[in-house]
Design a protein around this motif. Structure first.
Motif, short mmCIF file in Angstrom:
data_model
loop_
_atom_site.label_atom_id
_atom_site.label_comp_id
_atom_site.label_asym_id
_atom_site.label_seq_id
_atom_site.Cartn_x
_atom_site.Cartn_y
_atom_site.Cartn_z
N PRO A 87 2.23 -56.89 -52.53
CA PRO A 87 2.32 -56.18 -53.85
C PRO A 87 3.27 -55.11 -53.66
O PRO A 87 3.99 -54.86 -54.55
CB PRO A 87 1.24 -55.58 -54.03
CG PRO A 87 0.10 -56.41 -53.44
CD PRO A 87 0.94 -56.85 -52.02
N ALA A 88 3.60 -54.60 -52.69
CA ALA A 88 4.59 -53.59 -52.27
C ALA A 88 5.97 -53.82 -52.22
O ALA A 88 6.84 -53.25 -52.89
CB ALA A 88 4.46 -52.94 -51.00
N TYR A 89 6.22 -55.15 -52.27
CA TYR A 89 7.35 -55.87 -52.63
C TYR A 89 7.74 -56.89 -53.68
O TYR A 89 8.69 -57.53 -53.91
CB TYR A 89 7.86 -56.65 -51.43
CG TYR A 89 7.78 -55.85 -50.09
CD1 TYR A 89 9.39 -55.32 -49.62
CD2 TYR A 89 6.81 -55.39 -49.10
CE1 TYR A 89 9.55 -54.70 -48.61
CE2 TYR A 89 7.22 -54.48 -48.14
CZ TYR A 89 8.40 -53.96 -47.82
OH TYR A 89 8.54 -53.47 -46.95
N LEU A 90 7.01 -56.58 -54.79
CA LEU A 90 6.88 -57.33 -55.97
C LEU A 90 7.94 -56.58 -56.70
O LEU A 90 7.84 -55.33 -56.99
CB LEU A 90 5.67 -57.15 -56.70
CG LEU A 90 5.47 -58.06 -58.10
CD1 LEU A 90 5.92 -59.45 -57.67
CD2 LEU A 90 4.10 -57.81 -58.67
N TYR A 148 14.44 -62.03 -50.82
CA TYR A 148 13.48 -62.83 -52.05
C TYR A 148 12.03 -62.39 -51.66
O TYR A 148 11.38 -62.74 -50.69
CB TYR A 148 13.69 -64.33 -51.94
CG TYR A 148 14.89 -64.83 -52.32
CD1 TYR A 148 15.14 -65.21 -53.66
CD2 TYR A 148 15.93 -64.81 -51.54
CE1 TYR A 148 16.17 -65.67 -54.03
CE2 TYR A 148 17.36 -65.42 -51.96
CZ TYR A 148 17.41 -65.88 -53.36
OH TYR A 148 18.48 -66.16 -53.75
N SER A 149 11.61 -61.55 -52.48
CA SER A 149 10.13 -60.98 -52.13
C SER A 149 9.23 -61.25 -53.19
O SER A 149 7.94 -61.06 -53.10
CB SER A 149 10.43 -59.41 -51.97
OG SER A 149 10.76 -58.72 -53.29
N ASN A 150 9.55 -61.96 -54.49
CA ASN A 150 8.64 -62.41 -55.61
C ASN A 150 8.23 -63.95 -55.14
O ASN A 150 8.95 -64.82 -55.05
CB ASN A 150 9.37 -62.60 -56.72
CG ASN A 150 9.30 -60.59 -57.41
OD1 ASN A 150 9.14 -59.80 -56.40
ND2 ASN A 150 9.86 -60.67 -58.50
N ILE A 151 6.94 -63.99 -55.02
CA ILE A 151 6.30 -65.27 -54.81
C ILE A 151 5.89 -65.93 -55.92
O ILE A 151 5.40 -65.49 -56.88
CB ILE A 151 5.02 -65.31 -53.62
CG1 ILE A 151 5.33 -64.30 -52.62
CG2 ILE A 151 4.50 -66.58 -53.31
CD1 ILE A 151 6.45 -65.02 -51.66
N VAL A 176 10.26 -62.31 -48.04
CA VAL A 176 9.37 -61.30 -47.69
C VAL A 176 7.78 -61.97 -48.07
O VAL A 176 7.62 -62.14 -49.22
CB VAL A 176 9.67 -60.01 -48.13
CG1 VAL A 176 8.55 -59.04 -47.79
CG2 VAL A 176 10.98 -59.49 -47.78
N THR A 177 6.84 -61.71 -47.31
CA THR A 177 5.54 -62.03 -47.57
C THR A 177 4.60 -61.00 -46.94
O THR A 177 5.13 -60.16 -46.34
CB THR A 177 5.12 -63.51 -47.05
OG1 THR A 177 4.73 -63.34 -45.62
CG2 THR A 177 6.04 -64.48 -47.40
N HIS A 178 3.44 -61.13 -47.16
CA HIS A 178 2.40 -59.86 -46.64
C HIS A 178 2.35 -60.14 -45.29
O HIS A 178 2.17 -59.09 -44.59
CB HIS A 178 1.01 -60.18 -47.14
CG HIS A 178 0.35 -61.32 -46.72
ND1 HIS A 178 -0.19 -61.61 -45.61
CD2 HIS A 178 0.05 -62.45 -47.51
CE1 HIS A 178 -1.14 -62.68 -45.65
NE2 HIS A 178 -0.67 -63.25 -46.78
N SER A 179 2.74 -61.27 -44.75
CA SER A 179 2.86 -61.57 -43.29
C SER A 179 4.07 -60.98 -42.25
O SER A 179 3.88 -60.61 -41.25
CB SER A 179 2.77 -62.90 -42.80
OG SER A 179 1.42 -63.64 -43.34
N ALA A 224 -1.70 -71.94 -57.64
CA ALA A 224 -2.05 -70.34 -57.43
C ALA A 224 -2.21 -70.08 -55.87
O ALA A 224 -2.20 -68.81 -55.49
CB ALA A 224 -3.09 -69.70 -58.23
N GLU A 225 -2.37 -70.97 -55.10
CA GLU A 225 -2.90 -70.73 -53.64
C GLU A 225 -1.65 -69.90 -52.95
O GLU A 225 -2.20 -69.13 -52.11
CB GLU A 225 -3.11 -72.06 -53.07
CG GLU A 225 -2.08 -73.06 -52.90
CD GLU A 225 -1.90 -73.95 -53.84
OE1 GLU A 225 -1.34 -74.87 -53.71
OE2 GLU A 225 -2.32 -73.63 -54.83
N VAL A 226 -0.55 -70.17 -53.17
CA VAL A 226 0.66 -69.57 -52.59
C VAL A 226 0.82 -68.27 -53.07
O VAL A 226 1.35 -67.13 -52.27
CB VAL A 226 1.91 -70.13 -52.75
CG1 VAL A 226 1.74 -71.75 -52.10
CG2 VAL A 226 2.12 -70.23 -54.20
#
Length: 368
Positions: free
Chosen positions: A269-272, A250-253, A225-228, A261-263
């Motif tokens: 944030p809603a899925y952290l 898996y939602s924590n990057i 899960v990402t913001h996209s 830090a670029e990734v």
């Protein structure tokens, strides 16, 4: 190919079968009898033939030990599991990828062969082939075949984009894969391709997943899960359930392996999610990771210090346990932390977050 594998595992002896999660524990004396029978080129003993018929419904009665049962040498090193990163290259360019710069580099075949022999000598039974994307590696077939023939049970971590190819499917069926772990980035071409940044990648993934399911390969799905693609999570879950496949979300990057830090910008944030408390692991003691250049580390995250296996051989692994104890111990700002008993982030990962100057909320309870 052998019908059965006899191996040492955590001080005991087992009979295993490729492509199966089942095993038979064998007393040491009986296992030694099997070794003598193999040296004498005797037939498979009746007790083993009966056990194989009961466990796997196969008939090895009356067959010669040679060519039927592969007896792996005992080892004093105790590493039953390992992962092998074939290369850092990939046919995707995912916004969240922890590898950072993706390079199609790695060892030539003689060195890969030596590396796999060293893993065998270390006691590795379960081997994860990963990358990058392992199925695009120019020597994937050779590595898979050689490791399989050494008596290793193979897990392949893949994005699934090449699973539809006849040569790949034939390999994974004829030499049964222990498990496929397929990463999923969406259920629509728009959502999926936005994450991978490769137009057309969803179509290849969907075709590959369908082919793997049709071939009845054992598999599980990792839903990233990402913001996209966060709006497609429910669809990804429904797809997994529709295929009847187990899955993990898996939602924590994480930062890149270089502490980049670029990734982290891809984090929604809603899925952290708060991680489960870290209570220790066997990294460096019964498990190790090997990068594309034959450098062994405790895991994919804690890559330094490492051991150059092609230079030091299996003996070099004797130092890995000490490295693990040092890396996993709380240090820096975590020393004496009153919350460390419930902290969900291991120390090597904490160090990467620190290098990335990440917001404490992404990895530390003190940030909440």
């Amino acid at each position: 190919m052998y019908a059965l594998i006899g191996t040492q595992y955590l001080g005991n002896h087992f009979i295993l079968r490729q492509g199966s999660t089942q095993g038979i524990q064998v007393p040491t004396q009986k296992f030694e009898n099997l070794r003598r029978a193999a040296v004498a080129n005797d037939r498979v003993p009746d007790w083993l033939a009966d056990a194989a018929r009961s466990q796997w419904n196969i008939d090895v009665a009356g067959q010669p030990m040679a060519g039927t049962v592969l007896l792996r040498p005992d080892t004093e090193y105790g590493y039953s599991r390992a992962s092998y990163e074939l290369n850092l290259g990939c046919n995707y360019d995912c916004e969240h990828c922890y590898l950072g710069v993706k390079r199609f580099e790695g060892l030539d075949w003689p060195d890969r062969q030596r590396l796999l022999d060293t893993m065998r000598d270390a006691g590795v039974v379960w081997l994860q082939l990963t990358g990058g994307e392992p199925l695009v590696d120019r020597m994937f077939t050779q590595v898979y075949t050689y490791a399989y023939d050494l008596g290793m049970l193979l897990t392949v971590s893949t994005n699934g984009s090449r699973l539809w190819r006849d040569d790949i499917l034939e390999l994974l069926v004829s030499r049964p894969v222990y498990k496929l772990t397929i990463t999923v980035y969406g259920v629509t071409a728009d959502g999926y391709d936005k994450v991978t940044r490769r137009p057309g990648s969803y179509q290849k993934f969907a075709k590959g997943l369908a082919a793997a399911v049709a071939a009845r390969l054992p598999m599980s799905l990792n839903l990233v899960v990402t913001h996209s693609n966060a709006d497609e999570l429910d669809g990804m879950k429904a797809m997994a359930e529709g295929y009847g496949l187990p899955y993990h979300v898996y939602s924590n990057i994480s930062p890149t392996i270089y502490g980049g830090a670029e990734v982290l910008r891809s984090q929604d944030p809603a899925y952290l999610r708060r991680r489960k408390p870290f209570s220790g692991c066997n990294a460096g003691h019964t498990f190790f990771h090997t990068d594309p250049f034959g450098k062994a580390s405790i895991c994919k995250v804690g890559r330094d210090p490492n051991i150059p296996l092609l230079e030091e051989g299996v003996e070099g692994l004797r130092r890995l346990g000490g490295i693990a104890d040092t890396l996993l111990g709380r240090q820096g700002g975590c020393t004496g932390c009153t919350l460390q008993g419930t902290c969900g982030t291991c120390m090597p990962l904490v160090q990467l977050y620190r290098k990335a100057k990440a917001d404490l909320r992404t990895y530390c309870q003190h940030g909440n």
